[in-house]
Design a protein around this motif. Structure first.
Motif, short mmCIF file in Angstrom:
data_model
loop_
_atom_site.label_atom_id
_atom_site.label_comp_id
_atom_site.label_asym_id
_atom_site.label_seq_id
_atom_site.Cartn_x
_atom_site.Cartn_y
_atom_site.Cartn_z
N ALA A 256 0.80 -1.23 0.00
CA ALA A 256 0.00 0.00 0.00
C ALA A 256 0.83 1.27 0.00
O ALA A 256 0.26 2.36 0.00
CB ALA A 256 -0.94 0.02 1.21
N GLY A 257 2.14 1.18 0.01
CA GLY A 257 2.95 2.39 0.08
C GLY A 257 4.38 2.10 -0.30
O GLY A 257 4.67 1.19 -1.08
N GLY A 258 5.29 2.87 0.31
CA GLY A 258 6.71 2.67 0.06
C GLY A 258 7.25 3.62 -0.98
O GLY A 258 6.68 3.81 -2.04
N LEU A 259 8.39 4.21 -0.67
CA LEU A 259 9.02 5.19 -1.54
C LEU A 259 9.41 4.56 -2.87
O LEU A 259 10.19 3.60 -2.92
CB LEU A 259 10.26 5.77 -0.85
N GLY A 260 8.85 5.07 -3.97
CA GLY A 260 9.22 4.60 -5.30
C GLY A 260 8.74 3.21 -5.65
O GLY A 260 9.28 2.58 -6.56
N LEU A 261 7.72 2.71 -4.95
CA LEU A 261 7.27 1.33 -5.16
C LEU A 261 5.95 1.24 -5.92
O LEU A 261 5.38 0.15 -6.02
CB LEU A 261 7.14 0.62 -3.81
N SER A 262 5.46 2.32 -6.46
CA SER A 262 4.15 2.29 -7.14
C SER A 262 4.15 1.32 -8.31
O SER A 262 3.22 0.51 -8.46
CB SER A 262 3.78 3.69 -7.63
N GLU A 263 5.17 1.37 -9.14
CA GLU A 263 5.22 0.48 -10.30
C GLU A 263 5.39 -0.98 -9.87
O GLU A 263 4.76 -1.89 -10.43
CB GLU A 263 6.37 0.89 -11.22
N PHE A 264 6.23 -1.20 -8.85
CA PHE A 264 6.42 -2.55 -8.34
C PHE A 264 5.12 -3.11 -7.78
O PHE A 264 4.77 -4.26 -8.02
CB PHE A 264 7.50 -2.55 -7.27
N ARG A 265 4.39 -2.28 -7.02
CA ARG A 265 3.11 -2.72 -6.46
C ARG A 265 2.13 -3.10 -7.57
O ARG A 265 1.48 -4.15 -7.51
CB ARG A 265 2.51 -1.61 -5.58
N VAL A 332 -4.45 -0.99 -4.11
CA VAL A 332 -3.57 -1.46 -3.05
C VAL A 332 -4.12 -2.79 -2.57
O VAL A 332 -5.26 -3.17 -2.87
CB VAL A 332 -3.47 -0.46 -1.88
N LEU A 333 -3.30 -3.53 -1.82
CA LEU A 333 -3.71 -4.84 -1.35
C LEU A 333 -4.34 -4.73 0.03
O LEU A 333 -3.70 -4.24 0.97
CB LEU A 333 -2.52 -5.78 -1.31
N VAL A 334 -5.59 -5.15 0.15
CA VAL A 334 -6.24 -5.23 1.46
C VAL A 334 -5.65 -6.43 2.18
O VAL A 334 -5.82 -7.57 1.75
CB VAL A 334 -7.76 -5.36 1.32
N ARG A 480 -5.69 1.16 4.02
CA ARG A 480 -4.70 1.74 3.10
C ARG A 480 -3.47 2.27 3.82
O ARG A 480 -2.53 2.74 3.18
CB ARG A 480 -5.33 2.87 2.28
N LYS A 481 -3.48 2.23 5.13
CA LYS A 481 -2.40 2.82 5.92
C LYS A 481 -1.52 1.70 6.46
O LYS A 481 -1.85 1.05 7.44
CB LYS A 481 -2.99 3.64 7.07
N TRP A 493 -10.77 5.62 0.61
CA TRP A 493 -11.96 4.77 0.73
C TRP A 493 -12.96 5.26 1.78
O TRP A 493 -13.98 4.62 2.01
CB TRP A 493 -11.54 3.34 1.05
N VAL A 494 -12.68 6.40 2.40
CA VAL A 494 -13.62 6.95 3.39
C VAL A 494 -14.64 7.80 2.64
O VAL A 494 -14.28 8.79 2.00
CB VAL A 494 -12.90 7.79 4.44
N PRO A 495 -15.92 7.46 2.69
CA PRO A 495 -16.92 8.21 1.93
C PRO A 495 -17.32 9.52 2.62
O PRO A 495 -17.29 9.63 3.85
CB PRO A 495 -18.12 7.26 1.85
#
Length: 534
Positions: A256-265, A332-334, A480-481, A493-495
């Motif tokens: 769900a996070g990590g510096l520079g990990l968007s593409e890897f995720r 992101v992965l729940v 997501r945290k 995801w908070v409405p």
């Protein structure tokens, strides 16, 4: 010097019977970034691997196959190679009755490693060959002509470009070291062509069936103030070698996070070859002596697999799963499958996200250490909210000094800290998730220490604050945290709600049809936020 048969059997078994405890359970970790794998956990991964092999090979025993090659590309203690060798020594007894011949075949033809440092390469050789010299008189392998054997290590240098390594992004000022110090330029990821690199190390046409390991997690950069993830490079390089199976232990931050990990995720979530994924939200369940914020996981990737993943979540020894699921249902992965039905119910309402009224990072342009304000109020000043040395304070600044997002000055704000709770849930399973909120009346501004929601009136901000305090709100944020940082996307995801009442969990449970069991699940994870927390 010859080795007596009984001694060879004792050495080759790698069980260390009569030696209590196993030395590999006792050695201290190098750091929070280079963590030794406990033998019990390594064997858990090997059990998962063996079960998958049997299922895909008509029940065949992986450890009875003398043609399978294994690589640990980031060996430290040598535990994976040692335990693989022990299993093969037992499994190949029928095919190769002579123990010495069997052991020599396994060590020279089937198990390979790449050390991450000079020290760990020596330790790995001692674990696997029973000698730090593979060709030494005490080595149980008799087919090597070099001290390294099949566990390679040579000191490498980073490739610097404008102060950064072009392969791992290490900071030159930190890692451009003298010859007497480790560079942490890991061979497996410091190359443009991993196939060529492997051929250089172990010979041409070296194809590995199984790649398994626990890579270094990150490098400290910019003088230690910023950690740069590197474990994903090991995963990506391993896939390029096209093994049949790949298994690695990595931090869970990528989910769900990590510096520079968007593409890897994105790549991991969409990779249908991930057969098993086991997540430990509290890394201490695996590595008791180190702190890894966000937890750790291990995965088993199979080249021939295409379909859902068997996902498990482990908390304090309690295993939830495995559950067969697609990993890419969301961006992101729940991490807890039990949360999925609740999330789906909420998202089915198709309501606007509350992050549409959430300010961005540095909304007014000031960092957390901004000090261009004064302590005493002057005529026409705005209150400026900030956090310094963990203490919330208010200073004052002229309206004319605000040059960014002036349209938000005259809103009522619910200030929320960027760094919230997180480690409490790792330890106990129950957490606040977010830090206490604070109402900032109109007009007002703040530094980067806070994010803030903005509305039009005092009645609306009080309604919003009541919503923020609910377990329901903080549960959706928790999905997501993954670390202590609460960013803008954390609230996705908070409405949104109507800001005309004081919200309670009971109201929200009824609105979203949250069942009694689902309510109990939420409340088992999220503790109430009372006045003392505000």
């Amino acid at each position: 010097m010859s080795v007596a048969p009984d001694a060879l059997i004792e050495q080759a078994s790698f069980t260390l019977r009569g030696r209590n405890p196993d030395v590999l359970t006792c050695i201290a970790n190098l750091s929070n970034d280079e963590v030794f794998t406990p033998p019990e956990f390594a064997n858990r991964m090997l059990d998962t691997l063996a079960a998958a092999w049997a299922e895909s090979h008509d029940g065949a025993n992986l450890w009875a196959d003398s043609s399978v090659r294994f690589l640990d590309p980031c060996t430290k203690s040598g535990v994976f190679l040692r335990e693989i060798t022990r299993r093969l020594t037992e499994g190949l007894a029928g095919e190769m009755p002579d123990l010495a011949t069997r052991v020599n075949h396994i060590l020279t033809r089937q198990v390979f490693g790449i050390g991450i440092t000079q020290l760990t390469s020596l330790l790995a050789r001692r674990s696997v060959y029973c000698s730090k010299h593979a060709d030494g008189p005490h080595s149980i392998a008799k087919g090597f002509s070099s001290e390294a054997g099949n566990i390679w290590f040579e000191r490498l240098e980073h490739t610097w470009d404008k102060g950064k390594c072009e392969y791992c992004n290490a900071n030159q000022a930190t890692y451009d070291r003298g010859e007497g110090m480790e560079t942490h330029a890991y061979a497996f990821i410091h190359t443009d062509n991993i196939t060529t690199r492997i051929a250089e190390l172990f010979g041409e046409n070296m194809q590995f069936d199984v790649i398994i390991g626990n890579p270094p997690y990150q490098l400290k950069s910019d003088g230690g103030s910023r950690d740069i993830p590197i474990y994903h490079h090991f995963v990506e390089q391993a896939k390029k070698l096209e093994p049949r199976y790949l298994a690695m232990i990595i931090p869970s931050r990528w989910m769900a996070g990590g510096l520079g990990l968007s593409e890897f995720r994105e790549t991991m979530l969409s990779d249908t070859r991930i057969r098993n994924l086991v997540d430990y939200p509290n890394a201490a369940d695996v590595f008791p002596s180190v702190g890894i914020n966000g937890g750790i996981c291990y995965f088993l990737w199979e080249a021939a697999h295409s379909g859902p993943c068997d996902f498990s979540n482990v908390r304090s020894g309690d295993v939830y799963g495995p559950t067969s699921r697609a990993l890419n249902e969301f961006d992101v992965l729940v991490r807890d499958t039990r949360a999925l039905n609740i999330l789906r119910k909420v998202l089915a309402h198709n309501e606007t996200s509350i992050n549409t009224i959430l300010a961005r990072d540095k909304e007014f342009g000031w960092t957390s250490n901004f000090d261009g304000f004064h302590k005493k109020e002057r005529e026409g000043d705005l209150p400026l909210y900030y956090i310094r040395t963990m203490k919330r304070s208010v200073g004052y600044i002229a309206r004319t000094e605000v040059t960014k997002s002036e349209h938000l000055i005259d809103t009522w704000k619910l200030l929320v800290p960027k760094v919230g709770s997180g480690r409490e849930r790792e330890r106990s399973g129950v957490d606040l998730v977010l830090g206490p909120s604070q109402i900032a009346p109109s007009p007002s501004v703040c530094t980067q220490s806070f994010l803030f929601f903005y509305v039009s009136s005092s009645e609306e901000v009080e309604s919003l604050q009541s919503y923020y305090k609910t377990r329901f709100f903080r549960f959706l944020v928790s999905l997501r945290k993954i670390t202590q940082d609460a960013t803008h996307s954390t609230y996705k995801w908070v409405p949104m709600q109507a800001w005309d009442r004081k919200w309670t969990d009971e109201m929200l449970y009824a609105k979203y049809d949250i069942s009694d069991d689902e309510q109990a699940f939420i409340e088992s994870l999220i503790r109430p936020m009372g006045e003392a927390d505000e």
